[in-house]
Design a protein around this motif. Structure first.
Motif, PDB file in Angstrom:
ATOM      1  N   LEU A 211       0.835  -1.206   0.000  1.00  0.00           N
ATOM      2  CA  LEU A 211       0.000   0.000   0.000  1.00  0.00           C
ATOM      3  C   LEU A 211       0.866   1.251   0.000  1.00  0.00           C
ATOM      4  O   LEU A 211       0.551   2.245  -0.662  1.00  0.00           O
ATOM      5  CB  LEU A 211      -0.934  -0.001   1.206  1.00  0.00           C
ATOM      6  N   LEU A 242      -2.359   5.522   5.415  1.00  0.00           N
ATOM      7  CA  LEU A 242      -1.346   4.479   5.570  1.00  0.00           C
ATOM      8  C   LEU A 242      -1.025   4.225   7.033  1.00  0.00           C
ATOM      9  O   LEU A 242      -0.805   3.071   7.443  1.00  0.00           O
ATOM     10  CB  LEU A 242      -0.072   4.874   4.819  1.00  0.00           C
ATOM     11  N   SER A 245      -3.079   1.585   8.643  1.00  0.00           N
ATOM     12  CA  SER A 245      -3.081   0.248   8.047  1.00  0.00           C
ATOM     13  C   SER A 245      -2.377  -0.765   8.947  1.00  0.00           C
ATOM     14  O   SER A 245      -1.562  -0.413   9.806  1.00  0.00           O
ATOM     15  CB  SER A 245      -2.385   0.276   6.684  1.00  0.00           C
ATOM     16  N   LYS A 266      -2.527  -4.812   3.818  1.00  0.00           N
ATOM     17  CA  LYS A 266      -3.789  -4.336   4.412  1.00  0.00           C
ATOM     18  C   LYS A 266      -3.495  -3.254   5.445  1.00  0.00           C
ATOM     19  O   LYS A 266      -2.403  -3.197   5.978  1.00  0.00           O
ATOM     20  CB  LYS A 266      -4.528  -5.490   5.112  1.00  0.00           C
TER      21      LYS A 266
END
Length: 266
Positions: A211, A242, A245, A266
Protein backbone atom coordinates in the motif's frame (compact mmCIF):
# COMPACT_ATOMS: atom_id res chain seq x y z
CA UNK A 1 7.33 -20.11 -8.70
CA UNK A 2 4.22 -20.64 -10.85
CA UNK A 3 4.54 -20.80 -14.65
CA UNK A 4 1.43 -19.81 -16.60
CA UNK A 5 3.13 -19.52 -19.99
CA UNK A 6 2.70 -21.69 -23.08
CA UNK A 7 5.20 -22.68 -25.74
CA UNK A 8 3.31 -20.64 -28.36
CA UNK A 9 2.83 -17.52 -26.22
CA UNK A 10 4.50 -14.41 -27.60
CA UNK A 11 4.48 -13.05 -24.05
CA UNK A 12 5.22 -15.53 -21.27
CA UNK A 13 3.82 -15.11 -17.78
CA UNK A 14 5.29 -16.57 -14.62
CA UNK A 15 4.68 -15.79 -10.96
CA UNK A 16 7.53 -15.61 -8.51
CA UNK A 17 5.92 -14.86 -5.17
CA UNK A 18 4.35 -11.41 -5.46
CA UNK A 19 6.16 -10.59 -8.74
CA UNK A 20 4.68 -11.16 -12.19
CA UNK A 21 7.42 -12.07 -14.68
CA UNK A 22 6.48 -10.84 -18.15
CA UNK A 23 8.71 -12.16 -20.94
CA UNK A 24 8.78 -11.05 -24.58
CA UNK A 25 8.93 -14.29 -26.54
CA UNK A 26 9.21 -13.81 -30.28
CA UNK A 27 12.85 -14.78 -30.34
CA UNK A 28 13.07 -15.65 -34.04
CA UNK A 29 12.09 -12.06 -34.87
CA UNK A 30 14.34 -10.42 -32.23
CA UNK A 31 11.13 -9.94 -30.23
CA UNK A 32 9.79 -7.46 -32.75
CA UNK A 33 6.22 -6.68 -31.80
CA UNK A 34 3.35 -7.77 -34.02
CA UNK A 35 -0.25 -7.14 -32.99
CA UNK A 36 -0.52 -10.47 -31.18
CA UNK A 37 2.49 -9.70 -29.00
CA UNK A 38 1.17 -6.21 -28.23
CA UNK A 39 -2.21 -7.59 -27.22
CA UNK A 40 -0.69 -10.28 -25.00
CA UNK A 41 1.54 -7.69 -23.36
CA UNK A 42 -1.46 -5.45 -22.67
CA UNK A 43 -3.32 -8.37 -21.10
CA UNK A 44 -0.30 -9.13 -18.90
CA UNK A 45 -0.32 -5.56 -17.60
CA UNK A 46 -4.03 -5.88 -16.94
CA UNK A 47 -3.42 -9.01 -14.88
CA UNK A 48 -0.68 -7.26 -12.91
CA UNK A 49 -3.03 -4.38 -12.13
CA UNK A 50 -6.05 -6.48 -11.07
CA UNK A 51 -4.49 -9.25 -8.99
CA UNK A 52 -4.14 -8.13 -5.35
CA UNK A 53 -1.47 -10.79 -4.76
CA UNK A 54 0.82 -9.18 -7.33
CA UNK A 55 2.89 -6.29 -6.03
CA UNK A 56 5.36 -5.64 -8.87
CA UNK A 57 5.99 -6.53 -12.47
CA UNK A 58 9.27 -7.61 -14.03
CA UNK A 59 9.55 -7.23 -17.79
CA UNK A 60 12.34 -9.03 -19.66
CA UNK A 61 12.95 -10.69 -23.01
CA UNK A 62 13.80 -14.23 -24.01
CA UNK A 63 16.75 -14.66 -26.36
CA UNK A 64 19.67 -12.37 -27.16
CA UNK A 65 17.69 -9.21 -27.86
CA UNK A 66 15.08 -7.23 -25.99
CA UNK A 67 13.18 -6.03 -29.05
CA UNK A 68 13.75 -4.97 -32.60
CA UNK A 69 10.80 -2.61 -32.26
CA UNK A 70 7.57 -2.83 -34.19
CA UNK A 71 7.04 -5.45 -36.87
CA UNK A 72 5.95 -2.84 -39.39
CA UNK A 73 4.92 -5.44 -41.97
CA UNK A 74 2.26 -6.60 -39.51
CA UNK A 75 1.51 -3.33 -37.71
CA UNK A 76 1.66 -0.84 -40.58
CA UNK A 77 -1.54 -1.96 -42.33
CA UNK A 78 -3.37 -1.98 -38.98
CA UNK A 79 -2.87 1.75 -38.30
CA UNK A 80 -6.29 3.19 -39.05
CA UNK A 81 -7.88 6.61 -38.87
CA UNK A 82 -7.84 6.46 -35.07
CA UNK A 83 -4.34 5.04 -34.78
CA UNK A 84 -3.53 1.52 -33.60
CA UNK A 85 -6.04 -0.52 -31.60
CA UNK A 86 -3.88 -2.87 -29.53
CA UNK A 87 -5.51 -3.17 -26.10
CA UNK A 88 -8.07 -5.99 -25.75
CA UNK A 89 -10.74 -5.94 -23.07
CA UNK A 90 -9.09 -6.50 -19.71
CA UNK A 91 -5.77 -5.13 -20.87
CA UNK A 92 -3.82 -1.96 -20.09
CA UNK A 93 -1.66 -0.13 -22.60
CA UNK A 94 1.86 -1.11 -21.45
CA UNK A 95 3.17 2.32 -22.52
CA UNK A 96 0.39 3.95 -20.47
CA UNK A 97 -0.39 6.67 -22.98
CA UNK A 98 -4.13 5.99 -23.08
CA UNK A 99 -5.11 7.69 -19.84
CA UNK A 100 -4.77 4.66 -17.52
CA UNK A 101 -1.70 4.43 -15.31
CA UNK A 102 -0.54 1.29 -13.53
CA UNK A 103 -0.84 1.49 -9.77
CA UNK A 104 2.00 -1.01 -9.28
CA UNK A 105 5.70 -0.60 -10.06
CA UNK A 106 7.48 -2.28 -12.95
CA UNK A 107 11.16 -3.21 -13.17
CA UNK A 108 12.60 -3.90 -16.61
CA UNK A 109 15.77 -5.66 -17.80
CA UNK A 110 17.08 -5.30 -21.35
CA UNK A 111 19.85 -6.78 -23.45
CA UNK A 112 21.06 -6.71 -27.04
CA UNK A 113 18.93 -4.70 -29.46
CA UNK A 114 16.44 -2.38 -27.79
CA UNK A 115 14.67 -0.21 -30.33
CA UNK A 116 11.71 2.19 -30.33
CA UNK A 117 8.96 0.61 -28.22
CA UNK A 118 11.65 -1.02 -26.05
CA UNK A 119 12.96 2.37 -25.00
CA UNK A 120 9.39 3.51 -24.45
CA UNK A 121 8.73 0.50 -22.21
CA UNK A 122 11.74 1.56 -20.14
CA UNK A 123 10.37 5.10 -19.94
CA UNK A 124 6.98 3.76 -18.83
CA UNK A 125 8.60 1.57 -16.18
CA UNK A 126 10.07 2.59 -12.83
CA UNK A 127 13.51 0.94 -12.60
CA UNK A 128 15.62 -0.27 -15.52
CA UNK A 129 18.67 -2.55 -15.73
CA UNK A 130 20.64 -2.95 -18.96
CA UNK A 131 23.19 -5.52 -20.01
CA UNK A 132 26.41 -3.99 -21.28
CA UNK A 133 25.55 -5.57 -24.64
CA UNK A 134 22.51 -3.32 -25.06
CA UNK A 135 22.22 -1.07 -28.11
CA UNK A 136 19.38 1.45 -28.10
CA UNK A 137 17.68 3.33 -30.90
CA UNK A 138 14.65 5.62 -31.09
CA UNK A 139 14.55 5.24 -34.85
CA UNK A 140 10.95 6.11 -35.79
CA UNK A 141 11.89 9.26 -37.73
CA UNK A 142 14.00 7.13 -40.07
CA UNK A 143 10.88 5.09 -40.83
CA UNK A 144 8.67 8.05 -41.52
CA UNK A 145 6.69 8.01 -38.28
CA UNK A 146 7.06 9.50 -34.80
CA UNK A 147 7.46 7.71 -31.47
CA UNK A 148 3.89 7.07 -30.33
CA UNK A 149 4.51 5.09 -27.15
CA UNK A 150 5.44 8.02 -24.94
CA UNK A 151 9.03 8.86 -25.90
CA UNK A 152 8.13 12.39 -27.00
CA UNK A 153 6.59 12.95 -23.56
CA UNK A 154 8.82 11.03 -21.16
CA UNK A 155 12.24 10.93 -22.81
CA UNK A 156 12.90 14.71 -22.53
CA UNK A 157 11.54 14.76 -18.99
CA UNK A 158 13.70 11.87 -17.85
CA UNK A 159 17.03 12.62 -19.50
CA UNK A 160 16.79 16.32 -20.38
CA UNK A 161 15.61 17.99 -23.57
CA UNK A 162 18.82 17.96 -25.59
CA UNK A 163 19.85 14.45 -24.53
CA UNK A 164 16.46 13.18 -25.71
CA UNK A 165 16.39 15.18 -28.94
CA UNK A 166 19.90 13.97 -29.78
CA UNK A 167 18.52 10.45 -30.16
CA UNK A 168 14.86 11.04 -31.12
CA UNK A 169 15.59 13.45 -33.98
CA UNK A 170 18.59 11.63 -35.48
CA UNK A 171 17.47 8.02 -35.08
CA UNK A 172 21.08 7.19 -34.17
CA UNK A 173 21.91 4.25 -31.95
CA UNK A 174 23.61 4.50 -28.55
CA UNK A 175 25.12 2.04 -26.11
CA UNK A 176 24.44 1.05 -22.51
CA UNK A 177 27.06 3.44 -21.14
CA UNK A 178 25.29 6.38 -22.78
CA UNK A 179 21.89 5.13 -21.59
CA UNK A 180 23.27 5.09 -18.05
CA UNK A 181 24.98 8.47 -18.42
CA UNK A 182 21.76 10.22 -19.39
CA UNK A 183 19.65 8.35 -16.84
CA UNK A 184 17.56 6.17 -19.15
CA UNK A 185 18.68 3.10 -17.19
CA UNK A 186 19.71 2.94 -13.54
CA UNK A 187 22.23 0.09 -13.68
CA UNK A 188 24.46 -1.57 -16.28
CA UNK A 189 25.57 -5.14 -15.65
CA UNK A 190 27.55 -7.72 -17.64
CA UNK A 191 25.56 -9.45 -20.37
CA UNK A 192 23.70 -12.41 -18.92
CA UNK A 193 23.30 -10.86 -15.47
CA UNK A 194 20.51 -8.43 -16.34
CA UNK A 195 17.71 -10.91 -15.65
CA UNK A 196 18.92 -11.89 -12.18
CA UNK A 197 19.61 -8.29 -11.18
CA UNK A 198 16.30 -7.04 -12.51
CA UNK A 199 14.37 -9.78 -10.73
CA UNK A 200 16.29 -9.08 -7.54
CA UNK A 201 15.19 -5.45 -7.66
CA UNK A 202 11.58 -6.40 -8.43
CA UNK A 203 11.55 -8.78 -5.48
CA UNK A 204 13.05 -6.07 -3.29
CA UNK A 205 10.23 -3.71 -4.26
CA UNK A 206 7.62 -6.43 -3.72
CA UNK A 207 8.96 -7.08 -0.20
CA UNK A 208 8.03 -3.57 0.90
CA UNK A 209 4.60 -2.56 2.19
CA UNK A 210 2.50 -2.69 -0.99
CA UNK A 211 0.00 0.00 0.00
CA UNK A 212 2.88 2.34 0.80
CA UNK A 213 4.69 1.51 -2.45
CA UNK A 214 1.55 2.17 -4.47
CA UNK A 215 0.85 5.41 -2.60
CA UNK A 216 4.39 6.66 -3.18
CA UNK A 217 4.21 5.75 -6.87
CA UNK A 218 0.81 7.41 -7.23
CA UNK A 219 1.93 10.63 -5.57
CA UNK A 220 5.03 10.86 -7.74
CA UNK A 221 2.88 10.39 -10.85
CA UNK A 222 0.44 13.04 -9.66
CA UNK A 223 3.35 15.47 -9.31
CA UNK A 224 4.45 14.77 -12.87
CA UNK A 225 1.00 14.82 -14.45
CA UNK A 226 -0.76 17.49 -12.39
CA UNK A 227 2.08 19.45 -10.80
CA UNK A 228 3.58 19.80 -7.35
CA UNK A 229 0.59 21.52 -5.69
CA UNK A 230 -1.72 18.60 -6.50
CA UNK A 231 0.78 16.12 -5.11
CA UNK A 232 1.39 18.22 -2.00
CA UNK A 233 -2.33 18.36 -1.18
CA UNK A 234 -2.50 14.57 -1.27
CA UNK A 235 0.50 13.88 0.97
CA UNK A 236 -1.06 14.27 4.43
CA UNK A 237 -4.31 12.40 3.62
CA UNK A 238 -2.26 9.52 2.19
CA UNK A 239 -0.07 9.50 5.29
CA UNK A 240 -3.11 9.33 7.58
CA UNK A 241 -4.60 6.44 5.59
CA UNK A 242 -1.35 4.48 5.57
CA UNK A 243 -0.67 5.12 9.27
CA UNK A 244 -3.95 3.36 10.06
CA UNK A 245 -3.08 0.25 8.05
CA UNK A 246 -2.03 -3.09 9.46
CA UNK A 247 1.16 -2.87 7.42
CA UNK A 248 2.14 0.31 9.26
CA UNK A 249 1.77 -1.59 12.54
CA UNK A 250 3.84 -4.44 11.13
CA UNK A 251 6.50 -2.01 9.93
CA UNK A 252 6.69 -0.24 13.29
CA UNK A 253 6.94 -3.54 15.17
CA UNK A 254 9.72 -4.70 12.86
CA UNK A 255 11.55 -1.41 13.45
CA UNK A 256 11.24 -1.69 17.23
CA UNK A 257 12.30 -5.34 17.32
CA UNK A 258 14.93 -5.03 14.59
CA UNK A 259 13.34 -7.82 12.59
CA UNK A 260 12.34 -8.04 8.93
CA UNK A 261 8.74 -7.04 8.26
CA UNK A 262 6.42 -9.40 6.40
CA UNK A 263 3.74 -7.16 4.95
CA UNK A 264 0.21 -8.33 4.13
CA UNK A 265 -1.08 -5.48 1.98
CA UNK A 266 -3.79 -4.34 4.41
Amino acid sequence: MTDTSTDSAKVTLERDGHVLLIGLNRVDKRNAADLELLEQLALAYGELERDPELRAGFVFAHGDHFTGGLDLADIGPRIGADGLDMVPEGGINPWQVSGQKLSKPVVIAVQGTCLTLGIELILASDIAVAADSSVFGQVEVSRGILPFGGATIRFPRQVGWSNAMRWILTGDSFDAAEAHRIGLVQEVVPHGEQYARGLELAQRVAAQAPLAVQAALKNANVAIRDGDPAAEVALQPELVTLAQSKDAQIGMKAFMTRTTASFIGK
